[in-house]
Design a protein around this motif. Structure first.
Motif, short mmCIF file in Angstrom:
data_model
loop_
_atom_site.label_atom_id
_atom_site.label_comp_id
_atom_site.label_asym_id
_atom_site.label_seq_id
_atom_site.Cartn_x
_atom_site.Cartn_y
_atom_site.Cartn_z
N ALA A 144 0.86 -1.19 0.00
CA ALA A 144 0.00 0.00 0.00
C ALA A 144 0.89 1.23 0.00
CB ALA A 144 -0.93 0.00 1.21
N SER A 145 0.86 1.99 -1.10
CA SER A 145 1.65 3.20 -1.21
C SER A 145 1.05 4.11 -2.27
CB SER A 145 3.11 2.89 -1.55
OG SER A 145 3.84 4.08 -1.75
N ASP A 146 1.04 5.42 -2.01
CA ASP A 146 0.51 6.38 -2.98
C ASP A 146 1.46 6.57 -4.16
OD1 ASP A 146 -1.68 6.74 -1.39
OD2 ASP A 146 -0.85 8.46 -0.31
N GLN A 147 2.71 6.11 -4.05
CA GLN A 147 3.67 6.27 -5.12
C GLN A 147 3.62 5.12 -6.13
OE1 GLN A 147 5.72 9.02 -5.48
NE2 GLN A 147 4.47 9.82 -3.80
N LEU A 148 2.79 4.12 -5.87
CA LEU A 148 2.64 2.98 -6.77
C LEU A 148 1.36 3.14 -7.58
CD1 LEU A 148 3.44 0.22 -7.87
CD2 LEU A 148 2.39 -0.84 -5.87
N TYR A 149 1.49 3.32 -8.89
CA TYR A 149 0.35 3.50 -9.79
C TYR A 149 0.11 2.20 -10.55
CZ TYR A 149 0.88 8.51 -8.93
OH TYR A 149 0.96 9.74 -8.33
N VAL A 150 -1.17 1.85 -10.73
CA VAL A 150 -1.55 0.61 -11.40
C VAL A 150 -2.37 0.95 -12.64
CG1 VAL A 150 -2.70 -1.62 -11.15
CG2 VAL A 150 -1.57 -0.58 -9.18
N LEU A 151 -2.07 0.26 -13.73
CA LEU A 151 -2.78 0.47 -14.98
C LEU A 151 -3.01 -0.88 -15.66
CD1 LEU A 151 -3.85 2.34 -17.30
CD2 LEU A 151 -1.50 2.35 -18.19
N ALA A 152 -4.26 -1.13 -16.06
CA ALA A 152 -4.59 -2.34 -16.82
C ALA A 152 -4.79 -1.93 -18.28
CB ALA A 152 -5.84 -3.00 -16.26
N GLU A 153 -3.79 -2.17 -19.12
CA GLU A 153 -3.82 -1.72 -20.50
C GLU A 153 -2.91 -2.60 -21.35
OE1 GLU A 153 -5.05 -0.47 -23.53
OE2 GLU A 153 -5.77 0.94 -22.00
N THR A 154 -3.33 -2.79 -22.61
CA THR A 154 -2.51 -3.58 -23.54
C THR A 154 -2.11 -2.79 -24.77
OG1 THR A 154 -4.54 -4.46 -24.55
CG2 THR A 154 -3.52 -5.78 -22.80
N ASP A 155 -2.72 -1.64 -25.01
CA ASP A 155 -2.39 -0.81 -26.17
C ASP A 155 -1.15 0.01 -25.85
OD1 ASP A 155 -2.23 0.96 -28.31
OD2 ASP A 155 -4.39 1.09 -28.52
N LEU A 156 -0.11 -0.15 -26.65
CA LEU A 156 1.16 0.52 -26.37
C LEU A 156 1.03 2.04 -26.44
CD1 LEU A 156 4.18 0.10 -25.80
CD2 LEU A 156 4.56 0.10 -28.26
N GLU A 157 0.14 2.53 -27.28
CA GLU A 157 -0.02 3.98 -27.41
C GLU A 157 -0.48 4.60 -26.10
OE1 GLU A 157 -2.58 7.22 -30.06
OE2 GLU A 157 -2.60 5.08 -30.57
N TYR A 158 -1.45 3.95 -25.43
CA TYR A 158 -1.94 4.46 -24.16
C TYR A 158 -0.92 4.26 -23.04
CZ TYR A 158 -6.44 4.76 -26.51
OH TYR A 158 -7.45 5.08 -27.39
N ILE A 159 -0.12 3.20 -23.16
CA ILE A 159 0.92 2.96 -22.15
C ILE A 159 1.97 4.06 -22.22
CG2 ILE A 159 2.82 1.41 -21.55
CD1 ILE A 159 1.03 -0.93 -22.36
N VAL A 160 2.40 4.42 -23.42
CA VAL A 160 3.38 5.50 -23.58
C VAL A 160 2.80 6.82 -23.08
CG1 VAL A 160 4.69 6.82 -25.29
CG2 VAL A 160 4.51 4.34 -25.52
N GLU A 161 1.54 7.03 -23.33
CA GLU A 161 0.88 8.27 -22.87
C GLU A 161 0.86 8.33 -21.33
OE1 GLU A 161 -3.60 9.95 -23.20
OE2 GLU A 161 -2.69 9.28 -25.08
N ALA A 162 0.60 7.18 -20.68
CA ALA A 162 0.58 7.14 -19.22
C ALA A 162 1.98 7.38 -18.64
CB ALA A 162 0.04 5.79 -18.74
N ILE A 163 3.00 6.83 -19.31
CA ILE A 163 4.37 7.04 -18.84
C ILE A 163 4.75 8.52 -18.92
CG2 ILE A 163 6.80 6.54 -19.34
CD1 ILE A 163 5.93 3.75 -20.26
N GLU A 164 4.38 9.18 -20.02
CA GLU A 164 4.71 10.59 -20.17
C GLU A 164 3.92 11.47 -19.19
OE1 GLU A 164 3.93 11.36 -24.25
OE2 GLU A 164 5.83 10.47 -24.96
N THR A 165 2.75 11.02 -18.75
CA THR A 165 1.94 11.79 -17.82
C THR A 165 2.45 11.66 -16.38
OG1 THR A 165 0.00 11.48 -19.23
CG2 THR A 165 -0.40 12.16 -16.95
N ILE A 166 2.80 10.45 -15.98
CA ILE A 166 3.17 10.20 -14.58
C ILE A 166 4.65 10.48 -14.32
CG2 ILE A 166 3.29 8.39 -12.80
CD1 ILE A 166 0.86 7.10 -14.09
N HIS A 167 5.51 10.27 -15.32
CA HIS A 167 6.96 10.41 -15.18
C HIS A 167 7.51 9.52 -14.05
CE1 HIS A 167 6.97 13.73 -18.00
NE2 HIS A 167 6.03 14.35 -17.29
N PRO A 168 7.34 8.19 -14.16
CA PRO A 168 7.81 7.30 -13.10
C PRO A 168 9.32 7.07 -13.16
CG PRO A 168 6.87 6.02 -14.86
CD PRO A 168 6.70 7.45 -15.25
#
Length: 457
Positions: A144-168
């Motif tokens: 349990a941590s607020d710094q851990l983000y979870v995403l259920a996705e298989t489309d690479l385009e949306y995955i790249v978009e999430a990476i650019e938004t969160i900056h992990p």
């Protein structure tokens, strides 16, 4: 609209053909050719298309390049850090493979939780489970941590978009066989999809300095599914090994650009998740039966770590025309070779004997230094004479029966001293150049018959 061009691609090695073939000429696999639609690139007359980073590299003298050792990211799990070579390197791409249900997702979720606890932002992307299923697994592991983000996705385009938004700092992809690019017509998990998705993730890791872990499925032969180029593209390849009926799991590095290869980390699977095993030698030997014929202890090197394990042998008269040779954790061909050496050089009549060998604890050993311990175990069981329970045996055996020197003898001896063993049988050529510790007797042998005289009384 013109007709779309198609091609047939082997799902094992990536071989391409204009027509369907029953057997792939590249890897000789049957029924592996799948039809895919060829991608057509727009014509760029007189113009080279550069990467998305728009950085054009120029050759420079290597003496003018300044390289600094970047600090590694510590995960809080020392066994995981050891396998990676001291921690996570920023911008690295790590591939983790293993059998279904072995614990790959559990391991990466625990690593993600540790990084999040240390205030590192982590994005965990699951292509096989929903967010709620991942949450249930996290609750079981007390994550349990607020710094851990979870995403259920298989489309690479949306995955790249999430990476650019969160900056992990770190991204986990579970698994690469479920991720797809919409502009590629083939199905997820195909050679084209795996290759292109991995190339895109590698570009993100290198340009943005994000450490990316990708999970890879394995075939029935134990190799990572998909094209072989997948293992060449990534920086590190880890295999998560273990038997379903054993609680211990071994994380093994088979490729590492930032550390030692063949390094291992040992974990124990419990209800609350994976727990580190800090002293694997003690764990592997805790259930050893003393005074039993066919049992020896060997100090094997796994990467930079010496591990003491028990080798067990059972030799009995055969009731078949051809005697059986079975081995678990040891190469079957090595057992047959050592039995031939024992019969030819030491006079043991083993040609009408069945032989069964096993490495206790589910460990797999593949270095030559275990030869002498295997030979002594076979001779001990054949003669029904137990070995000294306080002995550790090391040495490589040649075809003429000679015992050859092994590497890192001092580290092996120190590990034996730490666990309370009183005598070691080692190659005679390893005695020069160092002084053995005071609390252990070291005996050098030059031939397999000499080793049997010392170990079997």
């Amino acid at each position: 609209m013109g007709k779309k061009k198609t091609k047939f691609v082997c799902q094992e090695c990536g071989y391409e053909s204009a027509k369907w073939l029953g057997r792939c000429p590249g890897c000789n696999t049957w029924n592996s050719m799948v039809e895919e639609i060829e991608r057509t690139k727009p014509a760029t007359k007189g113009v080279f298309v550069h990467s998305a980073s728009d950085i054009i590299s120029k050759p420079v003298p290597i003496t003018t390049v300044t390289a600094t050792q970047e600090p590694r990211i510590q995960t809080g799990i020392s066994e995981f850090n050891r396998v990676l070579g001291g921690g996570i390197v920023k911008g690295s791409l790590v591939l983790i493979g293993g059998d279904p249900g072995i614990g790959k997702s559990t391991l990466l979720l625990q690593v993600s939780a540790q990084l999040a606890t240390l205030q590192h932002k982590v994005l965990y992307i699951s292509g096989e489970e929903s967010v709620k299923q991942t949450k249930l697994r996290a609750d079981r592991l007390h994550v349990a941590s607020d710094q851990l983000y979870v995403l259920a996705e298989t489309d690479l385009e949306y995955i790249v978009e999430a990476i650019e938004t969160i900056h992990p700092v770190c991204v986990v992809i579970d698994s690469i066989q479920t991720i797809y690019r919409a502009d590629i017509a083939s199905a997820p998990g195909s050679v084209s999809q795996v290759r292109e998705c991995t190339a895109e993730l590698m570009k993100i890791a290198k340009t943005k300095g994000i450490a990316i872990f990708i999970v890879g499925h394995v075939t029935k032969e134990g190799a990572i599914a998909g094209p072989r180029i997948l293992e060449h593209m990534v920086d590190t390849v880890l295999y998560f090994e273990g038997e379903r009926h054993h609680t211990y799991r071994i994380l093994r590095a088979v490729k590492n650009r930032f550390g030692s290869t063949n390094e291992i980390g040992i974990f124990e699977m419990r209800e609350s998740g994976l727990v580190e095993v800090e002293n694997p030698s003690e764990v592997f030997l805790e259930e050893r039966s003393r005074g039993a014929a066919g049992s020896t202890v060997v100090a094997a090197m796994e990467g930079t770590r010496p591990v003491l394990v028990e080798i067990q042998a059972l030799v009995s008269p055969t009731s078949f025309g051809n005697p059986r040779r079975m081995a678990t954790g040891i190469d079957h061909n090595r057992v047959s070779l050592l039995m031939a050496v024992l019969e030819k050089r030491s006079g043991l009549l083993l040609q009408n004997q069945d032989a069964y060998l096993k490495v206790a604890g589910g460990v797999k050993l593949d270095e030559p230094a275990i030869d002498l311990a295997i030979a002594v175990s076979i001779a001990s069981s054949f003669r029904d004479q137990p070995t000294n329970p306080h002995d550790v045996i090391i040495g490589e055996v040649g075809l003429t029966g000679e015992v050859r020197r092994v590497s890192r003898i001092e580290q092996r001896v120190q590990e034996a001293v730490k666990l309370g063993f009183s005598r070691m049988i080692i190659p005679k050529n390893n005695l020069a150049g160092w002084n053995p510790p005071e609390h252990i007797t070291v005996i050098g042998v030059s031939h397999i018959t000499e080793a049997l005289e010392h170990t079997l009384q």
